[in-house]
Scaffold this motif. Structure first.
Motif, PDB file in Angstrom:
ATOM      1  N   GLU A 189      -0.205 -13.516 -15.487  1.00 19.70           N
ATOM      2  CA  GLU A 189      -0.577 -13.405 -14.083  1.00 19.70           C
ATOM      3  C   GLU A 189      -2.097 -13.479 -13.930  1.00 19.70           C
ATOM      4  N   ALA A 190      -2.533 -13.864 -12.732  1.00 23.03           N
ATOM      5  CA  ALA A 190      -3.957 -14.073 -12.491  1.00 23.03           C
ATOM      6  C   ALA A 190      -4.648 -12.764 -12.129  1.00 23.03           C
ATOM      7  N   ALA A 191      -5.738 -12.457 -12.825  1.00 26.67           N
ATOM      8  CA  ALA A 191      -6.603 -11.353 -12.426  1.00 26.67           C
ATOM      9  C   ALA A 191      -7.485 -11.778 -11.269  1.00 26.67           C
ATOM     10  N   VAL A 192      -7.850 -13.070 -11.254  1.00 26.36           N
ATOM     11  CA  VAL A 192      -8.629 -13.660 -10.164  1.00 26.36           C
ATOM     12  C   VAL A 192      -7.907 -14.920  -9.711  1.00 26.36           C
ATOM     13  N   ALA A 193      -7.571 -14.989  -8.432  1.00 21.24           N
ATOM     14  CA  ALA A 193      -6.921 -16.174  -7.864  1.00 21.24           C
ATOM     15  C   ALA A 193      -7.792 -16.715  -6.736  1.00 21.24           C
ATOM     16  N   ILE A 194      -8.212 -17.962  -6.875  1.00 22.13           N
ATOM     17  CA  ILE A 194      -9.077 -18.605  -5.886  1.00 22.13           C
ATOM     18  C   ILE A 194      -8.338 -19.822  -5.339  1.00 22.13           C
ATOM     19  N   GLU A 195      -8.216 -19.876  -4.008  1.00 20.46           N
ATOM     20  CA  GLU A 195      -7.434 -20.938  -3.372  1.00 20.46           C
ATOM     21  C   GLU A 195      -8.251 -21.642  -2.302  1.00 20.46           C
ATOM     22  N   ASP A 253     -16.525 -20.264   3.792  1.00 21.34           N
ATOM     23  CA  ASP A 253     -16.251 -20.986   5.035  1.00 21.34           C
ATOM     24  C   ASP A 253     -14.781 -21.353   5.139  1.00 21.34           C
ATOM     25  N   ALA A 254     -14.108 -21.387   3.993  1.00 25.37           N
ATOM     26  CA  ALA A 254     -12.672 -21.669   3.977  1.00 25.37           C
ATOM     27  C   ALA A 254     -12.085 -21.130   2.680  1.00 25.37           C
ATOM     28  N   GLY A 255     -10.778 -20.925   2.688  1.00 27.20           N
ATOM     29  CA  GLY A 255     -10.105 -20.485   1.475  1.00 27.20           C
ATOM     30  C   GLY A 255     -10.056 -18.984   1.309  1.00 27.20           C
ATOM     31  N   ARG A 256      -9.566 -18.557   0.148  1.00 21.08           N
ATOM     32  CA  ARG A 256      -9.394 -17.128  -0.090  1.00 21.08           C
ATOM     33  C   ARG A 256      -9.583 -16.810  -1.564  1.00 21.08           C
ATOM     34  N   GLY A 301      -4.660  -8.781  -7.564  1.00 16.26           N
ATOM     35  CA  GLY A 301      -3.553  -8.792  -6.630  1.00 16.26           C
ATOM     36  C   GLY A 301      -3.903  -8.464  -5.198  1.00 16.26           C
ATOM     37  N   ARG A 302      -5.187  -8.209  -4.900  1.00 17.88           N
ATOM     38  CA  ARG A 302      -5.603  -7.895  -3.537  1.00 17.88           C
ATOM     39  C   ARG A 302      -6.559  -8.957  -3.010  1.00 17.88           C
ATOM     40  N   ARG A 303      -6.327  -9.390  -1.770  1.00 16.35           N
ATOM     41  CA  ARG A 303      -7.212 -10.385  -1.168  1.00 16.35           C
ATOM     42  C   ARG A 303      -8.555  -9.755  -0.825  1.00 16.35           C
ATOM     43  N   VAL A 304      -9.615 -10.399  -1.240  1.00 15.35           N
ATOM     44  CA  VAL A 304     -10.969  -9.920  -0.966  1.00 15.35           C
ATOM     45  C   VAL A 304     -11.255 -10.054   0.526  1.00 15.35           C
ATOM     46  N   GLY A 305     -11.767  -8.955   1.118  1.00 10.73           N
ATOM     47  CA  GLY A 305     -12.114  -8.966   2.537  1.00 10.73           C
ATOM     48  C   GLY A 305     -10.954  -8.681   3.460  1.00 10.73           C
ATOM     49  N   ASP A 306      -9.793  -8.338   2.906  1.00 12.00           N
ATOM     50  CA  ASP A 306      -8.599  -8.072   3.717  1.00 12.00           C
ATOM     51  C   ASP A 306      -8.381  -6.570   3.807  1.00 12.00           C
ATOM     52  N   GLY A 307      -9.044  -5.932   4.771  1.00 12.56           N
ATOM     53  CA  GLY A 307      -8.910  -4.488   4.954  1.00 12.56           C
ATOM     54  C   GLY A 307      -9.813  -3.702   4.012  1.00 12.56           C
ATOM     55  N   ASP A 308      -9.439  -2.455   3.737  1.00 13.66           N
ATOM     56  CA  ASP A 308     -10.234  -1.564   2.901  1.00 13.66           C
ATOM     57  C   ASP A 308     -10.128  -2.002   1.440  1.00 13.66           C
ATOM     58  N   ASP A 309     -11.274  -2.370   0.865  1.00 17.07           N
ATOM     59  CA  ASP A 309     -11.265  -2.855  -0.518  1.00 17.07           C
ATOM     60  C   ASP A 309     -11.742  -1.798  -1.518  1.00 17.07           C
ATOM     61  N   THR A 310     -11.879  -0.548  -1.067  1.00 16.04           N
ATOM     62  CA  THR A 310     -12.405   0.505  -1.937  1.00 16.04           C
ATOM     63  C   THR A 310     -11.524   0.727  -3.157  1.00 16.04           C
ATOM     64  N   ALA A 311     -10.216   0.779  -2.960  1.00 14.43           N
ATOM     65  CA  ALA A 311      -9.299   1.135  -4.050  1.00 14.43           C
ATOM     66  C   ALA A 311      -9.378   0.139  -5.200  1.00 14.43           C
TER      67      ALA A 311
END
Length: 299
Positions: free
Chosen positions: A3-9, A57-60, A65-75
């Protein structure tokens, strides 16, 4: 791969004089992946985007397993360690111990004994103000701080910058030990060939903001070779040779050929009746040169 530790799309970042992407990349968990490329190719920009320090500017981007910038990223950020390419000047007036005291409460997994062990191994005086440390000592301190909470994902931007040979060997040993558990991941940007050889399982080549490919290191080094071939004047159609990356006359009926598919190329040479005089694996920097030239449309 796992599984991916970092996924860039479909990641794109546009600036006035530089564009990164679109980038598609899946970095496997449990391995060391080295991002390799010339200065200004976009390696540090990728790290900033991974951490949410810059917006695409585009992509994610997803980490652990957590999207960067999607809600609270503290955990999920408590599971990450990061060493930037350049030290932060605003911290120059505080000591290493003061910064550690400030950082420690943010990380539930903080291990003061491990932190002190790293300081000892790297011979760091954490009582010094950060601005008074040499570049090499500051680098060792930043690495110690980034690893003190046993992160699942360690992001290292040019980790050996400023290190002397002894400190460099210590760093290599520390990182090897960090990976022994088998479930941790390192993503590092590096231009030091021996560093990549010793540490990396996978290599990502980045040139002019584009990812040229991701390769398993041992397979890459095995497949890219320089071959000296004698075709005894048969006028062989060299363009049909598998993986042809470079070709030039080497005197008489002998040619110097670079291929990225060595095993297939050897079989093809035998079928073509050409004689393989000698062969040699390419170094990583030579492979990068060929990939860079190919990206520019040059053989």
């Amino acid at each position: 791969m796992t599984e991916a530790a970092v996924a860039i799309e479909a990641l794109v970042q546009r600036r006035a004089h530089f564009e990164l992407g679109p980038v598609e990349l899946a970095i496997p968990a449990g391995y060391v992946t080295a991002i390799v490329g010339p200065n200004g190719s976009g390696k540090s920009s990728l790290f900033r985007l991974m951490l949410g320090l810059a917006r695409p500017d585009a992509g994610r981007v997803s980490l652990l397993g957590r999207r960067v910038g999607d809600g609270d990223d503290t955990a999920y950020k408590t599971r990450i360690g990061y060493v930037p390419e350049e030290a932060i000047d605003l911290e120059d007036k505080i000591s290493g111990d003061q910064k550690a005291a400030f950082v420690r409460p943010w990380y539930p997994g903080w291990d003061v004994n491990y932190y002190r062990e790293l300081l000892r191994r790297f011979e760091i005086d954490a009582g010094l103000k950060l601005g008074k440390m040499s570049k090499g000592m500051r680098r060792k301190y930043d690495l110690s701080l980034a690893m003190a909470h046993h992160p699942d994902l360690l992001l290292l931007d040019e980790p050996s910058s400023g290190l002397d040979p002894i400190a460099w060997k210590t760093m290599i040993d520390v990182l090897h030990r960090y990976m022994e558990r088998g479930d941790r991941t390192i993503v590092m940007a590096s231009h030091i060939v021996d560093e990549v050889r010793r540490l990396a399982d996978y290599i990502v080549f980045v040139v002019h903001g584009r990812v040229l490919g991701m390769y398993e290191k041992d397979a890459l080094l095995e497949s890219w070779q320089t071959m000296y071939v004698d075709d005894a004047g048969r006028s062989t159609d060299w363009k049909a040779m598998p993986g042809l990356r470079g070709f030039e006359a080497a005197g008489g009926t002998t040619y110097r050929i670079v291929t990225d598919s060595a095993h297939a190329a050897e079989r093809w040479l035998a079928e073509a009746g050409a004689t393989l005089v000698s062969k040699q694996k390419l170094e990583l920097d030579d492979i990068l040169i060929h990939l860079t030239e190919h990206a520019r449309g040059v053989m």
